[in-house]
Scaffold this motif. Structure first.
Motif, PDB file in Angstrom:
ATOM      1  N   ALA A 251      -4.468  -4.424 -13.864  1.00 12.14           N
ATOM      2  CA  ALA A 251      -4.020  -4.162 -12.501  1.00 12.14           C
ATOM      3  C   ALA A 251      -2.498  -4.187 -12.362  1.00 12.14           C
ATOM      4  O   ALA A 251      -1.928  -3.409 -11.594  1.00 12.14           O
ATOM      5  CB  ALA A 251      -4.656  -5.157 -11.528  1.00 12.14           C
ATOM      6  N   TYR A 252      -1.846  -5.089 -13.095  1.00 11.11           N
ATOM      7  CA  TYR A 252      -0.389  -5.202 -12.955  1.00 11.11           C
ATOM      8  C   TYR A 252       0.310  -3.953 -13.503  1.00 11.11           C
ATOM      9  O   TYR A 252       1.178  -3.378 -12.839  1.00 11.11           O
ATOM     10  CB  TYR A 252       0.124  -6.449 -13.658  1.00 11.11           C
ATOM     11  N   GLY A 253      -0.094  -3.526 -14.686  1.00 10.58           N
ATOM     12  CA  GLY A 253       0.485  -2.315 -15.252  1.00 10.58           C
ATOM     13  C   GLY A 253       0.128  -1.080 -14.435  1.00 10.58           C
ATOM     14  O   GLY A 253       0.960  -0.192 -14.229  1.00 10.58           O
ATOM     15  N   HIS A 254      -1.107  -1.034 -13.954  1.00 11.37           N
ATOM     16  CA  HIS A 254      -1.583   0.115 -13.182  1.00 11.37           C
ATOM     17  C   HIS A 254      -0.797   0.255 -11.880  1.00 11.37           C
ATOM     18  O   HIS A 254      -0.291   1.335 -11.551  1.00 11.37           O
ATOM     19  CB  HIS A 254      -3.080  -0.064 -12.900  1.00 11.37           C
ATOM     20  N   TYR A 255      -0.708  -0.834 -11.147  1.00 14.13           N
ATOM     21  CA  TYR A 255       0.027  -0.823  -9.869  1.00 14.13           C
ATOM     22  C   TYR A 255       1.473  -0.386 -10.082  1.00 14.13           C
ATOM     23  O   TYR A 255       2.016   0.424  -9.319  1.00 14.13           O
ATOM     24  CB  TYR A 255      -0.024  -2.208  -9.233  1.00 14.13           C
ATOM     25  N   ASN A 256       2.103  -0.929 -11.110  1.00 21.10           N
ATOM     26  CA  ASN A 256       3.496  -0.586 -11.360  1.00 21.10           C
ATOM     27  C   ASN A 256       3.674   0.869 -11.782  1.00 21.10           C
ATOM     28  O   ASN A 256       4.732   1.461 -11.545  1.00 21.10           O
ATOM     29  CB  ASN A 256       4.094  -1.529 -12.404  1.00 21.10           C
ATOM     30  N   GLY A 257       2.632   1.438 -12.398  1.00 24.35           N
ATOM     31  CA  GLY A 257       2.683   2.857 -12.714  1.00 24.35           C
ATOM     32  C   GLY A 257       2.676   3.711 -11.457  1.00 24.35           C
ATOM     33  O   GLY A 257       3.419   4.703 -11.351  1.00 24.35           O
ATOM     34  N   ILE A 258       1.842   3.326 -10.488  1.00 28.24           N
ATOM     35  CA  ILE A 258       1.812   4.036  -9.206  1.00 28.24           C
ATOM     36  C   ILE A 258       3.161   3.902  -8.507  1.00 28.24           C
ATOM     37  O   ILE A 258       3.729   4.873  -7.995  1.00 28.24           O
ATOM     38  CB  ILE A 258       0.688   3.475  -8.307  1.00 28.24           C
ATOM     39  N   LYS A 259       3.671   2.688  -8.513  1.00 24.85           N
ATOM     40  CA  LYS A 259       4.961   2.404  -7.874  1.00 24.85           C
ATOM     41  C   LYS A 259       6.089   3.203  -8.531  1.00 24.85           C
ATOM     42  O   LYS A 259       6.960   3.758  -7.850  1.00 24.85           O
ATOM     43  CB  LYS A 259       5.231   0.901  -7.983  1.00 24.85           C
ATOM     44  N   LYS A 260       6.061   3.254  -9.858  1.00 27.73           N
ATOM     45  CA  LYS A 260       7.081   3.998 -10.610  1.00 27.73           C
ATOM     46  C   LYS A 260       7.029   5.486 -10.252  1.00 27.73           C
ATOM     47  O   LYS A 260       8.061   6.132 -10.042  1.00 27.73           O
ATOM     48  CB  LYS A 260       6.853   3.807 -12.112  1.00 27.73           C
ATOM     49  N   TYR A 261       5.811   6.020 -10.187  1.00 29.09           N
ATOM     50  CA  TYR A 261       5.635   7.431  -9.850  1.00 29.09           C
ATOM     51  C   TYR A 261       6.191   7.731  -8.460  1.00 29.09           C
ATOM     52  O   TYR A 261       6.938   8.695  -8.267  1.00 29.09           O
ATOM     53  CB  TYR A 261       4.158   7.799  -9.910  1.00 29.09           C
ATOM     54  N   LEU A 262       5.854   6.909  -7.491  1.00 28.07           N
ATOM     55  CA  LEU A 262       6.320   7.132  -6.124  1.00 28.07           C
ATOM     56  C   LEU A 262       7.848   7.035  -6.039  1.00 28.07           C
ATOM     57  O   LEU A 262       8.492   7.781  -5.296  1.00 28.07           O
ATOM     58  CB  LEU A 262       5.672   6.136  -5.165  1.00 28.07           C
ATOM     59  N   ALA A 263       8.425   6.129  -6.818  1.00 28.58           N
ATOM     60  CA  ALA A 263       9.883   5.969  -6.827  1.00 28.58           C
ATOM     61  C   ALA A 263      10.576   7.202  -7.405  1.00 28.58           C
ATOM     62  O   ALA A 263      11.596   7.665  -6.875  1.00 28.58           O
ATOM     63  CB  ALA A 263      10.264   4.728  -7.622  1.00 28.58           C
ATOM     64  N   THR A 264      10.029   7.743  -8.486  1.00 25.40           N
ATOM     65  CA  THR A 264      10.636   8.932  -9.109  1.00 25.40           C
ATOM     66  C   THR A 264      10.506  10.159  -8.219  1.00 25.40           C
ATOM     67  O   THR A 264      11.297  11.085  -8.323  1.00 25.40           O
ATOM     68  CB  THR A 264      10.007   9.232 -10.487  1.00 25.40           C
ATOM     69  N   GLU A 265       9.496  10.145  -7.368  1.00 27.23           N
ATOM     70  CA  GLU A 265       9.310  11.249  -6.432  1.00 27.23           C
ATOM     71  C   GLU A 265      10.150  11.052  -5.166  1.00 27.23           C
ATOM     72  O   GLU A 265      10.064  11.850  -4.229  1.00 27.23           O
ATOM     73  CB  GLU A 265       7.830  11.364  -6.048  1.00 27.23           C
ATOM     74  N   GLY A 266      10.939   9.973  -5.145  1.00 28.70           N
ATOM     75  CA  GLY A 266      11.739   9.676  -3.969  1.00 28.70           C
ATOM     76  C   GLY A 266      10.884   9.285  -2.782  1.00 28.70           C
ATOM     77  O   GLY A 266      11.230   9.507  -1.627  1.00 28.70           O
ATOM     78  N   ASN A 267       9.760   8.671  -3.104  1.00 27.98           N
ATOM     79  CA  ASN A 267       8.753   8.368  -2.093  1.00 27.98           C
ATOM     80  C   ASN A 267       8.716   6.862  -1.859  1.00 27.98           C
ATOM     81  O   ASN A 267       8.404   6.096  -2.762  1.00 27.98           O
ATOM     82  CB  ASN A 267       7.390   8.870  -2.591  1.00 27.98           C
ATOM     83  N   ASN A 268       9.003   6.445  -0.664  1.00 30.04           N
ATOM     84  CA  ASN A 268       9.047   5.024  -0.342  1.00 30.04           C
ATOM     85  C   ASN A 268       7.797   4.579   0.415  1.00 30.04           C
ATOM     86  O   ASN A 268       7.823   3.596   1.152  1.00 30.04           O
ATOM     87  CB  ASN A 268      10.298   4.731   0.491  1.00 30.04           C
ATOM     88  N   LYS A 269       6.691   5.296   0.215  1.00 33.95           N
ATOM     89  CA  LYS A 269       5.481   5.015   0.980  1.00 33.95           C
ATOM     90  C   LYS A 269       4.760   3.784   0.433  1.00 33.95           C
ATOM     91  O   LYS A 269       4.939   3.398  -0.717  1.00 33.95           O
ATOM     92  CB  LYS A 269       4.564   6.235   0.987  1.00 33.95           C
TER      93      LYS A 269
END
Length: 323
Positions: free
Chosen positions: A133-151
């Motif tokens: 879960a920790y790695g998975h969540y951070n992957g989602i977070k990383k993706y949103l950050a690279t997309e300039g997405n602060n959602k």
């Protein structure tokens, strides 16, 4: 040691129709290290394994979850294919933990999840301990950050355990959501976490206190059944309205051992598949589900592949319900 490997295609076998009637005839194998990722302009499901039980070992659980991803794959392969022709089913390999370096493995997992999301594929992760879960969540977070997405990301966990243990001693399968909560404090984001199936006989008093302090929403197992479905539905609906994306994680040890004997911490006191399926319908209908994982599959203790079949059927349900 390496931390990523391509899936052995021999794991995906079953009846042969010649017309893609079964998922093993539908799946496409992708080596993320060498293959060119297919161009995706249609719905795509990306299976990714997490062959790691180091976190379970540290948490004094039963070893064997590292074998979980392939056990689920074998059962998923045999199931019928009702996906439309344009929908892709990809097996994108497995993140391995063969040297006991949990942090490195979670980092690789995070990077891989972000890669899949960037390629417009929906990740379905097969574990492996719940430290997934920790790695998975951070992957989602990383993706949103690279997309300039602060959602915002909301976590829905089907589990007997809060998994909010302090990681002061070490990170393990019982600490992932505590770690996420601490990260949220550091970056001043909201920690949005809801659990279904929590058992009093599986969580200490201090874990309830931590959950309260962190504002965790939860439904205990005694009320997590179809008799209370209207209340559960309202809770999920409200939760999904308050966030932009939903990350759903299913810990197989939350199910009664009548359905899931092959887990790291089995108990006959768990919940049934029916209530989880109904909850998944609501989550999927919200159109906010961004990623999914199943954790704690342990074939060492499985009986007649019962738990692996349950996990495979849950994956089958999600990919078809979402069409």
């Amino acid at each position: 040691m390496h931390t990523y490997s391509k899936t052995d295609s021999l794991l995906w076998t079953g009846r042969k129709s010649g017309q893609k009637f079964y998922l093993h005839e539908k799946v496409v194998f992708v080596d993320l290290n060498t293959d060119k990722f297919p161009s995706i302009n249609t719905p795509a499901w990306a299976i990714l394994g997490y062959a790691c039980d180091e976190g379970v070992k540290r948490n004094e659980g039963r070893i064997g979850a590292a074998l979980g991803p392939d056990a689920i794959r074998k059962q998923l392969a045999k199931l019928p294919n009702h996906l439309t022709e344009n929908v892709l089913l990809l097996d994108t390999g497995t993140v391995d933990c063969k040297d006991g370096d949990l942090k490195k493995t979670q980092t690789v997992l995070s990077r891989t999840v972000a890669q899949l999301l960037k390629q417009n594929a929906f990740p379905i992760l097969l574990g492996g301990g719940h430290d997934i879960a920790y790695g998975h969540y951070n992957g989602i977070k990383k993706y949103l950050a690279t997309e300039g997405n602060n959602k915002s990301i909301g976590i829905i966990n089907f589990d007997a355990h809060f998994d909010l243990r302090s990681n002061q001693t070490n990170n393990n399968s019982g600490t992932p959501f505590y770690q996420i909560a601490q990260d949220c404090k550091l970056d001043q984001s909201n920690f949005r976490y809801m659990c279904f199936g929590i058992r009093e006989d599986a969580n200490s008093r201090i874990l309830y206190d931590i959950a309260k302090d962190l504002g965790v929403q939860y439904v205990e197992k005694t009320n997590f059944n179809l008799l209370h479905f209207n209340e559960i539905k309202d809770k999920i609906t409200q939760f999904t309205k308050e966030v932009d994306y939903i990350y759903t994680t299913i810990d197989l040890d939350g199910f009664s051992s009548a359905y899931a004997p092959g887990v790291s911490a089995a108990s006959p006191m768990g919940f049934s598949p029916e209530i989880v399926l109904e909850c998944l319908k609501i989550i999927i209908a919200s159109k906010k589900l961004i990623s999914l994982d199943l954790a704690e599959m342990n074939p060492t203790y499985d009986i007649d592949h019962q738990t692996a079949k349950l996990a495979a059927s849950l994956v089958h349900f999600v990919i078809h319900q979402s069409q």
